[in-house]
Design a protein around this motif. Structure first.
Motif, PDB file in Angstrom:
ATOM      1  N   THR A 178       0.855  -1.204   0.000  1.00 47.37           N
ATOM      2  CA  THR A 178       0.000   0.000   0.000  1.00 47.37           C
ATOM      3  C   THR A 178       0.886   1.247   0.000  1.00 47.37           C
ATOM      4  OG1 THR A 178       0.005   0.176   2.400  1.00 47.37           O
ATOM      5  CG2 THR A 178      -1.806  -1.077   1.440  1.00 47.37           C
ATOM      6  N   LEU A 180       3.105   4.503   0.279  1.00 44.48           N
ATOM      7  CA  LEU A 180       4.433   4.864  -0.233  1.00 44.48           C
ATOM      8  C   LEU A 180       5.209   3.630  -0.679  1.00 44.48           C
ATOM      9  CD1 LEU A 180       3.642   7.538   1.135  1.00 44.48           C
ATOM     10  CD2 LEU A 180       5.956   7.702   2.031  1.00 44.48           C
ATOM     11  N   ARG A 201       1.275  -7.298   6.276  1.00 47.01           N
ATOM     12  CA  ARG A 201       0.527  -8.284   7.068  1.00 47.01           C
ATOM     13  C   ARG A 201      -0.799  -8.653   6.413  1.00 47.01           C
ATOM     14  NH1 ARG A 201       0.673  -4.900  12.464  1.00 47.01           N
ATOM     15  NH2 ARG A 201       0.038  -3.443  10.842  1.00 47.01           N
ATOM     16  N   SER A 202      -1.476  -7.649   5.826  1.00 45.04           N
ATOM     17  CA  SER A 202      -2.785  -7.943   5.219  1.00 45.04           C
ATOM     18  C   SER A 202      -2.593  -8.441   3.797  1.00 45.04           C
ATOM     19  CB  SER A 202      -3.637  -6.683   5.162  1.00 45.04           C
ATOM     20  OG  SER A 202      -3.570  -5.986   6.369  1.00 45.04           O
ATOM     21  N   ASP A 228       4.326 -10.341   9.398  1.00 43.05           N
ATOM     22  CA  ASP A 228       4.823  -9.215  10.199  1.00 43.05           C
ATOM     23  C   ASP A 228       6.339  -9.101   9.995  1.00 43.05           C
ATOM     24  OD1 ASP A 228       5.704  -7.520  12.176  1.00 43.05           O
ATOM     25  OD2 ASP A 228       4.443  -8.400  13.756  1.00 43.05           O
ATOM     26  N   ILE A 229       6.765  -7.978   9.483  1.00 48.38           N
ATOM     27  CA  ILE A 229       8.182  -7.805   9.140  1.00 48.38           C
ATOM     28  C   ILE A 229       9.088  -7.847  10.379  1.00 48.38           C
ATOM     29  CG2 ILE A 229       8.227  -5.260   9.208  1.00 48.38           C
ATOM     30  CD1 ILE A 229       9.907  -7.436   6.545  1.00 48.38           C
ATOM     31  N   ALA A 253       9.475   0.390   4.339  1.00 52.73           N
ATOM     32  CA  ALA A 253       8.394   1.391   4.361  1.00 52.73           C
ATOM     33  C   ALA A 253       7.253   0.937   5.263  1.00 52.73           C
ATOM     34  CB  ALA A 253       7.872   1.635   2.947  1.00 52.73           C
ATOM     35  N   LYS A 277       7.844  -0.484  12.577  1.00 52.19           N
ATOM     36  CA  LYS A 277       8.923   0.469  12.286  1.00 52.19           C
ATOM     37  C   LYS A 277      10.263   0.001  12.853  1.00 52.19           C
ATOM     38  CE  LYS A 277       7.493   4.455  10.537  1.00 52.19           C
ATOM     39  NZ  LYS A 277       8.253   5.132   9.523  1.00 52.19           N
ATOM     40  N   SER A 300      11.678   7.144   7.174  1.00 53.47           N
ATOM     41  CA  SER A 300      11.421   7.850   8.410  1.00 53.47           C
ATOM     42  C   SER A 300      10.520   9.042   8.090  1.00 53.47           C
ATOM     43  CB  SER A 300      12.761   8.288   9.001  1.00 53.47           C
ATOM     44  OG  SER A 300      12.581   8.982  10.209  1.00 53.47           O
ATOM     45  N   TYR A 314       5.167   8.016  17.437  1.00 58.91           N
ATOM     46  CA  TYR A 314       5.546   7.808  16.034  1.00 58.91           C
ATOM     47  C   TYR A 314       6.928   8.432  15.776  1.00 58.91           C
ATOM     48  CZ  TYR A 314       5.176   8.440  10.932  1.00 58.91           C
ATOM     49  OH  TYR A 314       5.405   8.429   9.582  1.00 58.91           O
ATOM     50  N   TRP A 343       3.118  12.963   1.728  1.00 64.30           N
ATOM     51  CA  TRP A 343       2.891  12.631   0.314  1.00 64.30           C
ATOM     52  C   TRP A 343       1.410  12.810  -0.028  1.00 64.30           C
ATOM     53  CZ3 TRP A 343       5.869   8.531  -2.825  1.00 64.30           C
ATOM     54  CH2 TRP A 343       7.240   8.586  -2.533  1.00 64.30           C
ATOM     55  N   GLY A 347      -0.948   6.827   0.702  1.00 65.53           N
ATOM     56  CA  GLY A 347      -0.405   6.758   2.057  1.00 65.53           C
ATOM     57  C   GLY A 347      -1.240   7.523   3.075  1.00 65.53           C
ATOM     58  N   ARG A 348      -0.724   7.520   4.297  1.00 63.60           N
ATOM     59  CA  ARG A 348      -1.482   8.027   5.446  1.00 63.60           C
ATOM     60  C   ARG A 348      -1.521   9.536   5.580  1.00 63.60           C
ATOM     61  NH1 ARG A 348      -4.402   3.922   8.005  1.00 63.60           N
ATOM     62  NH2 ARG A 348      -3.473   2.120   7.006  1.00 63.60           N
TER      63      ARG A 348
HETATM   64  N1  NAP Z   1       2.391   8.986   3.980  1.00 63.44           N
HETATM   65  C1  NAP Z   1       3.263   9.929   4.218  1.00 63.44           C
HETATM   66  O1  NAP Z   1       3.057  11.071   3.813  1.00 63.44           O
HETATM   67  C2  NAP Z   1       4.508   9.629   4.994  1.00 63.44           C
HETATM   68  C3  NAP Z   1       5.285  10.698   5.457  1.00 63.44           C
HETATM   69  C4  NAP Z   1       6.417  10.430   6.189  1.00 63.44           C
HETATM   70  C5  NAP Z   1       6.803   9.120   6.407  1.00 63.44           C
HETATM   71  N2  NAP Z   1       6.030   8.100   5.955  1.00 63.44           N
HETATM   72  C6  NAP Z   1       6.448   6.718   6.223  1.00 63.44           C
HETATM   73  O2  NAP Z   1       6.369   5.968   5.043  1.00 63.44           O
HETATM   74  C7  NAP Z   1       5.956   4.640   5.344  1.00 63.44           C
HETATM   75  C8  NAP Z   1       4.713   4.296   4.544  1.00 63.44           C
HETATM   76  O3  NAP Z   1       3.692   5.164   4.950  1.00 63.44           O
HETATM   77  P1  NAP Z   1       2.263   5.142   4.278  1.00 63.44           P
HETATM   78  O4  NAP Z   1       1.684   6.468   4.516  1.00 63.44           O
HETATM   79  O5  NAP Z   1       2.372   4.626   2.918  1.00 63.44           O
HETATM   80  O6  NAP Z   1       1.493   4.130   5.226  1.00 63.44           O
HETATM   81  P2  NAP Z   1       0.505   2.941   4.845  1.00 63.44           P
HETATM   82  O7  NAP Z   1      -0.282   3.223   3.636  1.00 63.44           O
HETATM   83  O8  NAP Z   1      -0.243   2.636   6.107  1.00 63.44           O
HETATM   84  O9  NAP Z   1       1.485   1.771   4.529  1.00 63.44           O
HETATM   85  C9  NAP Z   1       2.209   1.150   5.523  1.00 63.44           C
HETATM   86  C10 NAP Z   1       2.272  -0.305   5.198  1.00 63.44           C
HETATM   87  O10 NAP Z   1       3.046  -0.967   6.176  1.00 63.44           O
HETATM   88  C11 NAP Z   1       2.420  -2.225   6.453  1.00 63.44           C
HETATM   89  N3  NAP Z   1       2.820  -2.636   7.789  1.00 63.44           N
HETATM   90  C12 NAP Z   1       2.595  -2.020   8.971  1.00 63.44           C
HETATM   91  N4  NAP Z   1       3.121  -2.724   9.962  1.00 63.44           N
HETATM   92  C13 NAP Z   1       3.684  -3.825   9.418  1.00 63.44           C
HETATM   93  C14 NAP Z   1       4.369  -4.935   9.934  1.00 63.44           C
HETATM   94  N5  NAP Z   1       4.589  -5.066  11.245  1.00 63.44           N
HETATM   95  N6  NAP Z   1       4.815  -5.868   9.066  1.00 63.44           N
HETATM   96  C15 NAP Z   1       4.600  -5.757   7.735  1.00 63.44           C
HETATM   97  N7  NAP Z   1       3.955  -4.727   7.192  1.00 63.44           N
HETATM   98  C16 NAP Z   1       3.493  -3.776   8.016  1.00 63.44           C
HETATM   99  C17 NAP Z   1       0.929  -1.936   6.341  1.00 63.44           C
HETATM  100  O11 NAP Z   1       0.174  -3.061   6.028  1.00 63.44           O
HETATM  101  P3  NAP Z   1      -0.410  -4.045   7.155  1.00 63.44           P
HETATM  102  O12 NAP Z   1      -0.959  -3.181   8.230  1.00 63.44           O
HETATM  103  O13 NAP Z   1      -1.439  -4.843   6.427  1.00 63.44           O
HETATM  104  O14 NAP Z   1       0.724  -4.864   7.594  1.00 63.44           O
HETATM  105  C18 NAP Z   1       0.911  -0.991   5.151  1.00 63.44           C
HETATM  106  O15 NAP Z   1       0.847  -1.711   3.954  1.00 63.44           O
HETATM  107  C19 NAP Z   1       5.711   4.578   6.841  1.00 63.44           C
HETATM  108  O16 NAP Z   1       6.839   4.041   7.452  1.00 63.44           O
HETATM  109  C20 NAP Z   1       5.534   6.030   7.219  1.00 63.44           C
HETATM  110  O17 NAP Z   1       5.945   6.274   8.526  1.00 63.44           O
HETATM  111  C21 NAP Z   1       4.885   8.317   5.255  1.00 63.44           C
END
Ligand code: NAP
Length: 516
Positions: A178, A180, A201-202, A228-229, A253, A277, A300, A314, A343, A347-348
């Protein structure tokens, strides 16, 4: 050891165990308590506890202490001190907590000092006794470093740079199903990666499956590993999936973003945020030991660099990635931690566009990733954020040494408001000044909402959540130079109700010292 070096002339140093923190009650009785030093357990490098768990324990202890200190009418200065020699110091998570706390608890001045063994503790103790602003000091091999953020522009790749992606190789993306991670996986394929190992995980969503189908059609092998990573069996499975194509790159990521103010965080939330993380990063580091990687990238966040209200846990989890990158790089291992800003479209962080944030498009983000890897940075932030606007209204953040280069200190441009309020001749005028100010701040915090906000508008119904409330409270405290009880915004959720409460708190009603 440090305590023995601390007392100078007229300085009394009392030792207390954190477990016995009710001892703080005694301390609060000491009118002249100048500060509290939390000495955390030193390096985790040779500790039997896994580094991410030791760092998490430091976060738990610091959070408990901060809550106690924040209850005091005039919190003493706080220092976190620790020896650092391993992959994650005891200050690793706490650094993120303090950077976020600067927004939420501006009355708490808190700094960090860490040092490698062999550092002269007399010098460390001397630093602790100086009235620094918020500062982060590291002593390394007898040299004192102060953390500063420097702005810069992304470099263009030099002509003739080696391609980042090699044919016949595998690339692993945790969190690659999913957001990023998925955008990164698509970018890797576009750069020529012919085998992707994506971990989450999903199960993949329908949209993700469609993306994988397109990638497969264009010749990329997509291997999904569900699990789970942070689980070493899963990382082992994921790295083994490389098979005949050697693993050349890792992008971590995976992560859970869950926000709560320091007053509301608990260990369950910390665990959820920490697991993917920090423990995930460590599991990947361990599972890829001895592999000939070209890159090992940790996603990060800006939150661990400049803090973010409501994101203390976080931010703390991200500091583990930051320090792991430094530690790996110091050992000649590939390592890049990127403090991403928000972003757009995936993403979130997508919703932050509604709050007026300048966003990173996925095309721009992945392009930046390529340039960052080509330039070979170990720690870098990528965000179009304007630091002045971000820190505005948070004096403790603006005064931090970390942001000194941005010249934000002393920029509390709202102080004119207090002069105007104090000079106003009637209650009505004072009321409308404060009320208008609350409305203006709310509008800014809600990203310039065009919805009508009047004196009787409920800010809660308007969309003010607990994190927005932290911002509003901090900015009001700054501009009116008064303290506002944390819960009052929920009890008096309208500009009129809040104004009335503030007028009473400040004694601004006629005959109560107004205009004095
Ligand atoms: N979005 C942004 O703007 C932004 C900004 C700064 C930093 N970041 C960083 O970029 C990364 C991606 O962010 P995102 O916004 O794309 O979030 P996201 O859409 O929630 O994606 C995170 C992914 O990590 C997986 N995940 C979480 N815990 C896990 C685990 N223990 N083992 C395996 N997979 C796991 C989730 O899937 P499951 O829950 O199904 O496992 C999900 O697919 C994160 O580390 C976030 O901190 C994002």
């Amino acid at each position: 050891m440090l305590a023995r070096r601390t007392p100078g002339q007229g300085t009394v140093c009392r030792l207390a165990r954190l477990a016995r923190l009710p001892g703080l009650d005694d301390m609060s009785d000491m009118g002249d308590l100048g500060g509290v030093v939390l000495a955390l357990g030193g390096s985790t490098g040779d500790s039997p506890t896994a580094p991410p768990l030791a760092a998490r324990d430091s976060v738990v202890r610091l959070t408990a202490l901060i809550r106690r200190l924040a209850e005091l009418p005039d919190p003493p200065r706080l220092w976190i001190a620790s020896r650092q020699d391993g992959p994650a110091a005891a200050t690793t998570g706490p650094r993120g907590v303090l950077r976020a706390a600067a927004y939420e608890l501006p009355r708490l001045t808190a700094s960090i000092i860490d040092f490698t063994s062999g550092t002269d503790l007399t010098e460390v103790a001397a630093d602790i006794l100086v009235a620094h602003p918020v500062i982060e000091i590291s002593w390394r091999d007898g040299v004192r470093h102060v953390a500063h953020l420097r702005s810069g522009s992304p470099e263009e790749p030099a002509a003739g740079s080696r391609p980042l992606i090699r044919g016949g190789s595998s690339y692993l993306v945790s969190g690659g199903l999913t957001g990023l991670g998925l955008a990164t996986a698509q970018w890797l394929a576009a750069q020529g990666a012919d085998h992707l190992i994506l971990v989450g995980r999903s199960a993949p969503t329908g949209d993700a499956e469609k993306t994988f189908a397109r990638l497969r059609e264009s010749g990329t092998v997509v291997n999904v590993v569900q699990g789970d990573i942070a689980d070493s069996a899963v990382t082992a499975r994921a790295t083994a999936a490389a098979g005949e194509r050697p693993l050349r790159g890792v992008i971590h990521a995976a992560g859970v973003v869950e926000d709560a103010t320091l007053a509301n965080v608990d260990e369950d939330l910390l665990h959820r945020v920490w697991r993917g993380k920090a423990e995930g990063a460590w599991a990947l580091h361990t599972a890829t030991a001895g592999q000939d990687l070209d890159f090992f990238v940790l996603y990060s966040s800006l939150a661990s660099l400049i803090g973010s209200p409501g994101q203390s846990m976080y931010a703390a989890a991200n500091t583990f990635l930051d320090d792991l990158a430094d530690w790996r790089a110091a050992r000649g291992l590939p390592a890049t931690a990127i403090h991403w800003g928000a972003w757009a479209r995936t993403g979130r962080g997508q919703h932050l566009a509604d709050r007026g944030f300048v966003m990173i498009s996925p095309e721009d983000g992945t392009d930046a990733l390529g340039r960052i890897l080509t330039a070979g940075h170990t720690r870098v932030a990528y965000s179009p954020i304007e630091a002045g606007a971000y820190a505005k209204g948070f004096p403790a953040v603006a005064a931090s040494e970390l942001l000194a280069e941005f010249g934000l200190a002393g920029d509390d441009g709202d102080s004119a408001l207090l002069d105007e309020v104090l000079a106003a001749e009637t209650d009505g005028r004072r009321t409308s000044l404060i009320q208008d100010h609350i409305i203006t701040l709310t509008r800014q915090i809600l990203g310039g909402t065009s919805q009508h906000i009047g004196p009787a508008t409920s800010l809660v119904i308007l969309g003010l959540d607990s994190l927005c409330a932290v911002r509003l409270r901090a900015q009001l405290e700054n501009s009116l130079k008064t303290s506002i009880d944390p819960g009052v915004i929920w009890v008096r959720p309208t500009p009129a109700g809040l104004t009335e409460w503030i007028m009473n708190r400040m004694g601004l009603r006629s005959g109560e010292g107004a205009g004095a």
